[in-house]
Design an enzyme around this catalytic site. Sequence first.
Site, PDB file in Angstrom:
ATOM      1  N   LYS A  81      56.351  36.852  14.504  1.00 24.19           N
ATOM      2  CA  LYS A  81      57.370  37.901  14.408  1.00 24.19           C
ATOM      3  C   LYS A  81      58.547  37.511  15.290  1.00 24.19           C
ATOM      4  CE  LYS A  81      57.776  42.950  14.987  1.00 24.19           C
ATOM      5  NZ  LYS A  81      57.068  44.192  15.372  1.00 24.19           N
ATOM      6  N   SER A 161      57.239  47.945  11.880  1.00 25.12           N
ATOM      7  CA  SER A 161      58.339  47.000  11.906  1.00 25.12           C
ATOM      8  C   SER A 161      57.920  45.565  11.617  1.00 25.12           C
ATOM      9  CB  SER A 161      59.012  47.050  13.274  1.00 25.12           C
ATOM     10  OG  SER A 161      58.118  46.578  14.273  1.00 25.12           O
ATOM     11  N   SER A 185      53.414  49.543  14.264  1.00 29.69           N
ATOM     12  CA  SER A 185      54.099  48.441  13.583  1.00 29.69           C
ATOM     13  C   SER A 185      53.248  47.251  13.162  1.00 29.69           C
ATOM     14  CB  SER A 185      55.217  47.909  14.466  1.00 29.69           C
ATOM     15  OG  SER A 185      56.340  48.723  14.296  1.00 29.69           O
TER      16      SER A 185
HETATM   17  N1  GLN Z   1      57.702  53.163  13.295  1.00 21.20           N
HETATM   18  C1  GLN Z   1      57.647  53.352  14.713  1.00 21.20           C
HETATM   19  C2  GLN Z   1      59.027  53.377  15.287  1.00 21.20           C
HETATM   20  O1  GLN Z   1      59.936  53.287  14.547  1.00 21.20           O
HETATM   21  C3  GLN Z   1      56.817  52.288  15.342  1.00 21.20           C
HETATM   22  C4  GLN Z   1      57.514  51.008  15.473  1.00 21.20           C
HETATM   23  C5  GLN Z   1      56.692  50.010  16.204  1.00 21.20           C
HETATM   24  O2  GLN Z   1      55.478  50.162  16.334  1.00 21.20           O
HETATM   25  N2  GLN Z   1      57.354  48.989  16.737  1.00 21.20           N
HETATM   26  O3  GLN Z   1      59.217  53.476  16.453  1.00 21.20           O
END
Ligand code: GLN
Length: 496
Positions: A81, A161, A185
Amino acid sequence: MSPRSDLTRLSLSEARTLLRERRLAPRELVEAHIEAMAALRRLNAFITETPERALQMAAESEERLRRGEARPLEGLPIAVKDLFCTAGVRTTAASRILENFVPPYESTVTRKLWEAGAVLLGKTNLDEFAMGSANVTSHFGPVTNPWTLPADPRPRVPGGSSGGSAAAVAAGLCLGATGTDTGGSIRQPASFCGIVGLKPTYGRCSRFGIVAFASSLDQAGPMARSVADCALLLEAMAGFDPHDSTSGDVPVEPWSQRLEEGVRGLRIGLPREYRVAGMPEEIETLWLRGARWLEEQGAEVREISLPHTRYALPTYYIIAPAEASSNLARYDGMRFGLRVEGKDLTDTYERTRGEGFGKEVRRRILIGTYALSAGYYDAYYLKALKVRRRIREDFEAAFGEVDAILTPTAPSPAFRQGEKEDDPVAMYLNDVFTVPASLAGLPAISVPAGLSREELPLGLQVIGRAWDETTVLRVARALEQAAGGPWIPHLLREAS
Ligand code: GLN
């Protein structure tokens, strides 16, 4: 071995065996993946591809294998990532503000992976600074889910994400990938793309060298096509790191060897409060089916209560932006990243940040700054910390009664690109089942458990006690076995 497409469908464990038995050369395996990446660039899963580096690393693996000095992940091509700093390889966090940032140092997790012999194929796309649930906020454009339905012209989102990592793993562009999970995410994109994703206990994998979003929640973890592959990756990624003050000094266990211990005698909890209003029937059915599978294998399933569940989302969406607003203060155009000259210092800051950050990131900085400002700090941030404590205590009480908790991973299958984009609250609701374990710092995994009516993957989540990845993985393995599979995206079925 041929044809090459077969090589991109191998599990990490199968490829490992073939390499060790010298029936497959690392170069052949890497080339097959480089070709697959080029053939599916339209998914936009990668921000930066590193084919030369991959071939160079494969050559070193070849040498090691020849000498009989193979390391645990020798010659296995993976993706990272683009939130993990990789020395000499651009690391963007999918943001314009870091568009040309080449880190001078390596994150601990990726260093450990290279030391274990893994090969870097490239850096995967994500939501900008890991803020999102659909991989639509990236400065480099959205990622397409390989499960996009042939009859439906609008692409499906891969989740976020870590959407680039999930799409790349599902589409056979790498054997496994790293993700990070702040509120879901790793788990939610794994569910949307039909793969396995594990968020370890907070502190299990070092945060050193990972671009920070919300430091008290961020945790790195593996994403792969099987539970066993995730266990293998975690063995290399985990471990105490003196460079991260929240890293846990807890031994790394041979998780991959304990997967087949079964679930007989384990007590599994189904939290009553996760039966949220408006949850599609097929998600509820999947959940109960998962519980039955575990029961049939000798586990004892019972209902439990996590009374503060409904406060988890609002709590997360105060704490995460608050920490983000502080972490992202470092991007000011002075030391690294984008710099847009203004008429004076303040103007330079404003222009740099205004032009460097996308809309969702700016929204989070505003919410976080507000929640931390004098007068509101007690009402919002401090209150959120107190509720977070209650949520953690709910889990502690539950783990007095059960050994693991089973829930759906997400309240829906992958939705279409463009949906929920004008409605941040609808987007935030995606995290309803993943956020509580994040706030409590607990290990949690998503395993593909079936397909929706429309034939899109659906995942189940297993949450465990802190540091008990062993049980989480064992339960996940039992579910994986019962669910069947394999889970091949439409896109690849068309191709073959
Ligand atoms: N969807 C969540 C957010 O927007 C989690 C994102 C994540 O785990 N990095 O914060």
